[in-house]
Each structure stands twice: as C-alpha cells, then as structure tokens.
Design a protein around this motif. Sequence first.
Motif, PDB file in Angstrom:
ATOM      1  N   SER A   1       0.839  -1.183   0.000  1.00 12.67           N
ATOM      2  CA  SER A   1       0.000   0.000   0.000  1.00 12.67           C
ATOM      3  C   SER A   1       0.882   1.244   0.000  1.00 12.67           C
ATOM      4  N   ASN A   2       0.290   2.383  -0.366  1.00 13.77           N
ATOM      5  CA  ASN A   2       1.062   3.607  -0.432  1.00 13.77           C
ATOM      6  C   ASN A   2       0.134   4.801  -0.346  1.00 13.77           C
TER       7      ASN A   2
ATOM      8  N   GLN B   1       5.514  -5.461 -15.199  1.00 15.11           N
ATOM      9  CA  GLN B   1       4.687  -5.080 -16.333  1.00 15.11           C
ATOM     10  C   GLN B   1       3.797  -3.894 -15.978  1.00 15.11           C
ATOM     11  N   GLN B   2       3.233  -3.930 -14.772  1.00 17.20           N
ATOM     12  CA  GLN B   2       2.371  -2.835 -14.350  1.00 17.20           C
ATOM     13  C   GLN B   2       3.161  -1.528 -14.244  1.00 17.20           C
ATOM     14  N   GLN B   3       4.401  -1.625 -13.790  1.00 18.64           N
ATOM     15  CA  GLN B   3       5.243  -0.434 -13.720  1.00 18.64           C
ATOM     16  C   GLN B   3       5.519   0.113 -15.119  1.00 18.64           C
ATOM     17  N   ASP B   4       5.828  -0.771 -16.067  1.00 23.12           N
ATOM     18  CA  ASP B   4       6.045  -0.340 -17.450  1.00 23.12           C
ATOM     19  C   ASP B   4       4.796   0.332 -18.009  1.00 23.12           C
TER      20      ASP B   4
ATOM     21  N   ARG C   1       4.807   9.042  -9.441  1.00 23.92           N
ATOM     22  CA  ARG C   1       3.413   8.670  -9.219  1.00 23.92           C
ATOM     23  C   ARG C   1       3.101   7.356  -9.929  1.00 23.92           C
ATOM     24  N   ALA C   2       3.639   7.193 -11.141  1.00 23.72           N
ATOM     25  CA  ALA C   2       3.417   5.951 -11.890  1.00 23.72           C
ATOM     26  C   ALA C   2       3.909   4.744 -11.101  1.00 23.72           C
ATOM     27  N   ASP C   3       5.075   4.862 -10.489  1.00 23.54           N
ATOM     28  CA  ASP C   3       5.636   3.739  -9.730  1.00 23.54           C
ATOM     29  C   ASP C   3       4.766   3.397  -8.521  1.00 23.54           C
ATOM     30  N   GLU C   4       4.225   4.406  -7.865  1.00 23.84           N
ATOM     31  CA  GLU C   4       3.365   4.152  -6.706  1.00 23.84           C
ATOM     32  C   GLU C   4       2.044   3.510  -7.140  1.00 23.84           C
ATOM     33  N   LEU C   5       1.459   4.004  -8.212  1.00 24.12           N
ATOM     34  CA  LEU C   5       0.201   3.436  -8.693  1.00 24.12           C
ATOM     35  C   LEU C   5       0.400   2.011  -9.194  1.00 24.12           C
TER      36      LEU C   5
END
Length: 309
Positions: A27-28, A189-192, A204-208
Amino acid sequence: MIVRFVIALMFAASAPAFAADAPPITSNRFAATLVPAERFDIGAMQVERHGKGKRALILIPGLASGSWAWQGTARRFMGEYSVYIVTLPGFDGRAPAPGKQMEAAQRALAQLIDTRKLVKPVLVGHSLGGVLAFSLAAQRPQDIGGVISIDGLPVFPGAEDLTPRQREQMAQQLARRMVPGDQRAFAAQQQDYMRGIGVMDMARADELAKLSARSDPGAVLQYMAETFAMDLRPALSKISAPVLLIAPYFDADASTHELTEETKKAYYASLIEAAPTAQVVTVAPARHFAMIDQPEQVNEAIARFLKNL
C-alpha cells in the motif's frame, strides 16, 4: 496515423517484463483513504458507498484498478450524490469470477442497481469501466440516467476496422505477449504500463503500479482479451441516456505521431457517433488516468454533465 499510434502504445506497454527491481506490492499514499459509509459484496464484486444523495453515481475503475482510482472524484461528489465505487472481480486483491469476466462484472453491476433500487444512476467508468458502462446502458436503457466514460471506448482504438475474427486473433496474440512469469514479473509489467501510458509523473506511476499489481494476472489478461474482441458500436443507438466521453491528451505522446488534440477528439467522436446524445471533451495535459493527472478538469467536466441531466 491514430491507429498506428494506439497499437504502438499498446504493444510497447504489453511486452513481457522481468525487471530485477520490480516494485513491491504494498500500500502507499495513493491507496484508498476515504472511509465508506457502507461496504458490501455483490458476488465477487466489492462495493463501497459514500454519501447519501438522492441520485446515485456508480464509479467503475478500469483494468487492474480498485477504488483507489476514484478517491478524488468521490470526495468531490459525495456531498450531493450517493457514490458507489465498485471493485471488479479479479482486481485489487479480489478473486476472479468464474467464466467470462466482463459478463460477470456486468451482471454484478445490474444486480447492484436492482438490489439497491437505484433510480436512473449515472455510470462513470474509466477505460474498461467505460466499456462496461456503454454495454450496460445499451442493454438496460430504461434504467440508466447517464454515461460518463474516461478514455473508455465502445471498440478498442485501432481495432475498429478489423473483422470480429481479426479482433479475436489479436486479442489472443496480446494475451500471449503479456503472460507474466510470476507475480514479480506482473508487477514489473504494471510499472512499465503506468510509466508508458498511465500517468505523466514517473514517481506517481511507480506508486500506482504497486496498487495495480495487487490484481490477479490471469484475470487481467482475460479482461483484456474479452474487451479487445468486443465492438459495442452497433448497440450504441439503444442508449437513451446522455453520454459524455472524456478524452485525455498528452502532447509528448502524440506529437511525434502527428496526432493533435482536435484530431483525437474528432476520432473519439467518430467512435460514439451512433449514441443519440453524446459529446466528447478533452482534458490536457493528461494520460490514460486523466482523473489522477488532472482531477480538477475531470471533476469539472463531470459536474457540468450532471448539472445538465
């Protein structure tokens, strides 16, 4: 030009990833923070209710997303509306439903309307959630008061000129390209995806991505294949409720492909032109998760639409 742009983005984000530094699934600061007035399950779908207004908004997250995607929207409208945020089967820690995922999700949404006796709710969907909103509004036009879709289209962009057989073949090809080796590979994959298409800010992308990685990889692939194979355009004429399509535009992604904001708006409008009452508005600069990149612009567009219902 638009077709090449969309297909290129899709396959760039879908290439298998096995990065050694895939983000942990934790979580974040973007995780859901609003305490719902009520939380309950309908089948494998979870529902959170906020507020108690006479009219209901049903917020439907997109692929691999949970209620965390709608926190800003819920805060904006829960004072005036009853806001129902759903988490679809297979996403954000939920178990997948048996059988076809899109059909199960649609049944659960219909059951929510029926069991809660919601009168003309407004469906607000992001991406895959927008596809579900179009589908449900076409199947039950008398029960839906409005449809708002954020970057969710009745046919996958770039596939509108394909035959049903060709769409099915490409769906299976896409699924094969995305098969993750394990949960860690799926997280990578989700990070990409979040970095390539999801949002503008990389931190923000990395956290999401850590949140979207909580979804079931198999369910995500099944939803993708089922959605890619669909073409809802012939059913749009059955929708009696007004429709709003919000199109995000990010010049850094589109300019090299000669795609302007007006060109994208016109393209999106062409895909929903069969709906009797439909409009397209653009939000910029924003990527696929426009309600996270530009929450004020998106909420204002939603508010204007609701005011005119």
